[in-house]
Design a protein around this motif. Structure first.
Motif, PDB file in Angstrom:
ATOM      1  N   ASN A  39       2.281   1.835  -3.516  1.00 17.14           N
ATOM      2  CA  ASN A  39       1.216   2.322  -4.409  1.00 17.14           C
ATOM      3  C   ASN A  39       0.955   3.807  -4.182  1.00 17.14           C
ATOM      4  O   ASN A  39       0.705   4.566  -5.137  1.00 17.14           O
ATOM      5  CB  ASN A  39      -0.061   1.522  -4.185  1.00 17.14           C
ATOM      6  N   ARG A  40       0.983   4.256  -2.941  1.00 19.84           N
ATOM      7  CA  ARG A  40       0.750   5.681  -2.652  1.00 19.84           C
ATOM      8  C   ARG A  40       1.874   6.546  -3.235  1.00 19.84           C
ATOM      9  O   ARG A  40       1.636   7.630  -3.776  1.00 19.84           O
ATOM     10  CB  ARG A  40       0.632   5.891  -1.125  1.00 19.84           C
TER      11      ARG A  40
ATOM     12  N   ASP B  55       0.837  -1.208   0.000  1.00 17.72           N
ATOM     13  CA  ASP B  55       0.000   0.000   0.000  1.00 17.72           C
ATOM     14  C   ASP B  55       0.871   1.257   0.000  1.00 17.72           C
ATOM     15  O   ASP B  55       0.543   2.258  -0.661  1.00 17.72           O
ATOM     16  CB  ASP B  55      -0.922  -0.008   1.234  1.00 17.72           C
TER      17      ASP B  55
ATOM     18  N   LYS C  41       3.763   5.809  -5.883  1.00 17.42           N
ATOM     19  CA  LYS C  41       3.599   5.828  -7.337  1.00 17.42           C
ATOM     20  C   LYS C  41       2.509   6.795  -7.753  1.00 17.42           C
ATOM     21  O   LYS C  41       2.628   7.483  -8.775  1.00 17.42           O
ATOM     22  CB  LYS C  41       3.271   4.425  -7.841  1.00 17.42           C
ATOM     23  N   GLN C  42       1.446   6.864  -6.985  1.00 17.13           N
ATOM     24  CA  GLN C  42       0.349   7.779  -7.314  1.00 17.13           C
ATOM     25  C   GLN C  42       0.817   9.245  -7.233  1.00 17.13           C
ATOM     26  O   GLN C  42       0.455  10.081  -8.053  1.00 17.13           O
ATOM     27  CB  GLN C  42      -0.832   7.552  -6.369  1.00 17.13           C
ATOM     28  N   LYS C  43       1.622   9.552  -6.226  1.00 14.48           N
ATOM     29  CA  LYS C  43       2.120  10.908  -6.066  1.00 14.48           C
ATOM     30  C   LYS C  43       3.057  11.288  -7.235  1.00 14.48           C
ATOM     31  O   LYS C  43       3.031  12.393  -7.738  1.00 14.48           O
ATOM     32  CB  LYS C  43       2.872  11.038  -4.746  1.00 14.48           C
ATOM     33  N   GLN C  44       3.930  10.334  -7.645  1.00 12.91           N
ATOM     34  CA  GLN C  44       4.871  10.597  -8.742  1.00 12.91           C
ATOM     35  C   GLN C  44       4.134  10.833 -10.062  1.00 12.91           C
ATOM     36  O   GLN C  44       4.569  11.628 -10.890  1.00 12.91           O
ATOM     37  CB  GLN C  44       5.850   9.412  -8.882  1.00 12.91           C
ATOM     38  N   SER C  45       3.055  10.133 -10.231  1.00  8.33           N
ATOM     39  CA  SER C  45       2.293  10.293 -11.485  1.00  8.33           C
ATOM     40  C   SER C  45       1.636  11.653 -11.561  1.00  8.33           C
ATOM     41  O   SER C  45       1.356  12.164 -12.647  1.00  8.33           O
ATOM     42  CB  SER C  45       1.231   9.189 -11.611  1.00  8.33           C
ATOM     43  N   LEU C  46       1.392  12.267 -10.440  1.00 10.15           N
ATOM     44  CA  LEU C  46       0.785  13.595 -10.425  1.00 10.15           C
ATOM     45  C   LEU C  46       1.841  14.660 -10.708  1.00 10.15           C
ATOM     46  O   LEU C  46       1.543  15.761 -11.117  1.00 10.15           O
ATOM     47  CB  LEU C  46       0.124  13.858  -9.065  1.00 10.15           C
TER      48      LEU C  46
END
Length: 621
Positions: A613-614, A610, A616-621
């Protein structure tokens, strides 16, 4: 005082007071009708005065009578007495007590209507022979106050008068074909003990046939108190036991002096409360009985002995189509009741009425014993179906026990609805330690039927067992049982059980059961080499164990060595079980720990996943 004089005195004092009053009434009617009859009916007040005088004289002024109207039909010979009352004079009674001449029973009687049919008045006047077809008494209410005095048993109080002596100056013979008393109410007050007790009866019918009073009738052995027979019928009787724990109910009680028998129809003896409330009311543990009997008969009753000595001697008692249920709760948390001294033959000795039955026959009776275990808190059940047999010498009478101190029972039944069982009991009625013997034979059956009993009470489940025969012979008393048992069986396999706190039901002990079946329990008896293992019985009785519980635990004590589980082996097994249980517990704890660690590892992996995943989500933003 001779036995004959005692019996005669008892006869006079127990003579039905109603019949005696009728005799006096009819005497005065006939006498005054023919000697004082006038057309203007001036005879009636004379008759009434003489009637009351006769009653006072005949009872030594103890009783007087009252009534609202007396009607006589001259033509038909019929007479009717309305609102009749027989009232004792208490002052006279106290004087009789002081003079040691008082009877044991005092009567108070009221009758709504008394009818007399076909009085043979002419023959009575001409020949001094009075014949009456029928006397009918409707709705009588009778109170009997009983107080037994020693002087009535030990002191001769003059020469007693017989009923014939009371009427012989008027008649040389008096005969009544039938007397019917309908819907009687009786209130019996017993003041012979420190605490007064009352018993009330309602809806009672009495029929008396062929009353004959003359100079010879008292000597007629075929008559009962000058009658050819008395029948008593009591309808719908119900009473609570003195401790208020049970209700006893009977649809009908029939008693005949001619047949010398009592018949009880549809008898029930039922607890007044559910099991929990019953124990709360009783304040201690104990057996709860639920009894139902379709019919009970007692024959060949010795009536003279009963009336003379208040002892019930009878020939045969028959009990048929009965349903007997006995429940015991060893898990009861309150005070435990002590059962020592309360076995059947000992309880019989405490019955207030001295009695002796030559034989008690039992037929078509079902017996169910159930017991809740203190450890498992589950209930084991043992049943005996279609039970029949006989018990001889059922008595608590000291003289009878001196002649024969043993009560013997021979019973045939079907154990658990399947196996034929023959069992014999021999009770020593005089033994202070309650000694008795029980022996018998149990026939072929599938051993799995025992599970209703042994699972809750012995923590054993029978997986298979072909039982061929079980023989036993045990000497027992209030404190222990010793004997032997022979158990013939094949293919025995059991599952050991245990009670685990916090878990419902009983839990199997699979590994230990396999060890027991492989290394301890003998599969066959005799074994393949022909060696037979006997089952010695040596059991100390727990003071709180009921009679039935004591019996089956004695047999269980003999079954254990029969299957190879003797005392020595049992001790070894207990040690092995303790060790195995420790290993099993450690293994179970290890399994629980391993499972817990696995859950924790999975939780950590999930948390790490988890977190990634958090990110990776921040990097994609």
């Amino acid at each position: 005082m001779t036995q004959h004089e005692t019996a005669t005195k008892k006869t006079i004092r127990t003579w039905p007071i109603v019949v005696l009053i009728i005799i006096l009434l009819l005497s005065s009617v006939v006498w005054y009708f023919y000697r004082h009859y006038l057309a203007d009916n001036r005879w009636k007040p004379l008759l009434q005065a003489q009637l009351k005088e006769l009653v006072l004289r005949a009872s030594d002024s103890l009783y007087h009578i009252e009534y609202s109207d007396f009607d006589l039909n001259i033509t038909s010979g019929n007479a009717t007495l309305s609102d009749f009352k027989l009232v004792p004079d208490t002052l006279v009674y106290q004087k009789l007590v002081a003079a040691k001449k008082a009877p044991d029973n005092l009567f108070i009687l009221s009758v709504k209507k008394l009818s007399i049919k076909n009085v043979g008045a002419r023959k009575a006047y001409q020949e001094k022979i009075l014949n009456i077809n029928n006397i009918s008494i409707d709705n009588p209410s009778l109170t009997i106050i009983n107080k037994r005095y020693d002087f009535n048993d030990t002191v001769k109080i003059g020469k007693p008068k017989t009923p014939y002596q009371l009427v012989k100056k008027i008649f040389k013979q008096l005969r009544i074909d039938s007397i019917s008393l309908k819907d009687i109410s009786v209130n019996y007050i017993n003041q012979s003990n420190p605490v007064t007790k009352q018993t009330a009866l309602k809806h009672l019918d009495i029929n008396i046939s062929n009353v004959m009073i003359d100079s010879l009738s008292a000597l007629d052995s075929t008559r009962f108190y000058y009658t050819k027979g008395v029948e008593v019928i009591l309808h719908n009787y119900k009473i609570a036991t003195p401790d208020s724990l049970y209700n006893a109910e009977l649809k009908q009680i029939y008693f005949s002096t001619a047949k010398r028998e009592i018949i009880l129809d549809q008898v029930t003896f039922l607890p007044r409360y559910n099991r929990n409330e019953f124990y709360r009311q009783m304040g201690t543990s104990g057996d709860i009985f639920t009894l139902k009997f379709k019919k009970i008969t007692i024959t060949y009753i010795d009536l003279q002995r009963f009336l003379r000595d208040q002892k019930l001697y009878a020939g045969i008692m028959n009990v048929s189509n009965a349903d007997v249920q006995i429940y015991s709760n060893n898990a009861y948390k309150g005070k435990k009741s002590i059962k020592i001294g309360h076995d059947p033959h000992q309880s019989l000795q405490r019955v207030a009425l001295d009695m002796k039955l030559s034989r008690l026959n039992i037929a078509h009776t079902d017996i169910i014993y159930s017991e809740t275990d203190a450890i498992t808190e589950q209930t084991g059940v043992i049943t005996f179906n279609n039970t029949s047999g006989a018990i001889v010498n059922v008595t608590n009478d000291a003289r009878a026990k001196k002649k024969n101190p043993f009560m013997v029972a021979r019973i045939k039944t079907h154990f658990m609805k399947t196996a034929p069982l023959q069992v014999n009991f021999k009770f020593n009625l005089n033994a202070k330690n309650g000694a008795f013997n029980y022996s018998g034979t149990l026939g072929k059956f599938d051993g799995r039927i025992l599970n209703k009993l042994v699972k809750p009470l012995a923590l054993v489940q029978v997986q298979s067992a072909d039982v061929e025969r079980l023989d036993f012979n045990v000497d027992a008393n209030n404190y222990n049982s010793k004997g032997h048992l022979e158990f013939y069986y094949k293919n025995l396999n059991v599952q050991l059980l245990k009670k685990v706190n916090g878990r419902a039901g009983l839990q199997t002990q699979g590994f230990i059961s396999k060890v027991a079946n492989a290394l301890i329990i003998e599969k066959d008896n005799p074994n393949k080499k022909g060696v037979f293992r006997p089952g010695p019985i040596n059991l100390k009785r727990e003071p709180t164990a009921s009679f039935f519980s004591f019996l089956y635990k004695g047999l269980l004590d003999g079954l254990k060595p029969s299957v190879g589980f003797d005392k020595k082996t049992e001790n070894k097994v207990n040690k092995i079980v303790a060790k195995v249980s420790t290993v099993v517990d450690k293994f179970n704890k290890f399994k629980v720990g391993r499972k817990q660690r696995k859950v924790e590892r999975q939780a950590r992996r999930q948390a790490k996943k988890d977190s990634i995943n958090r990110i990776k989500q921040k990097q994609s933003l």
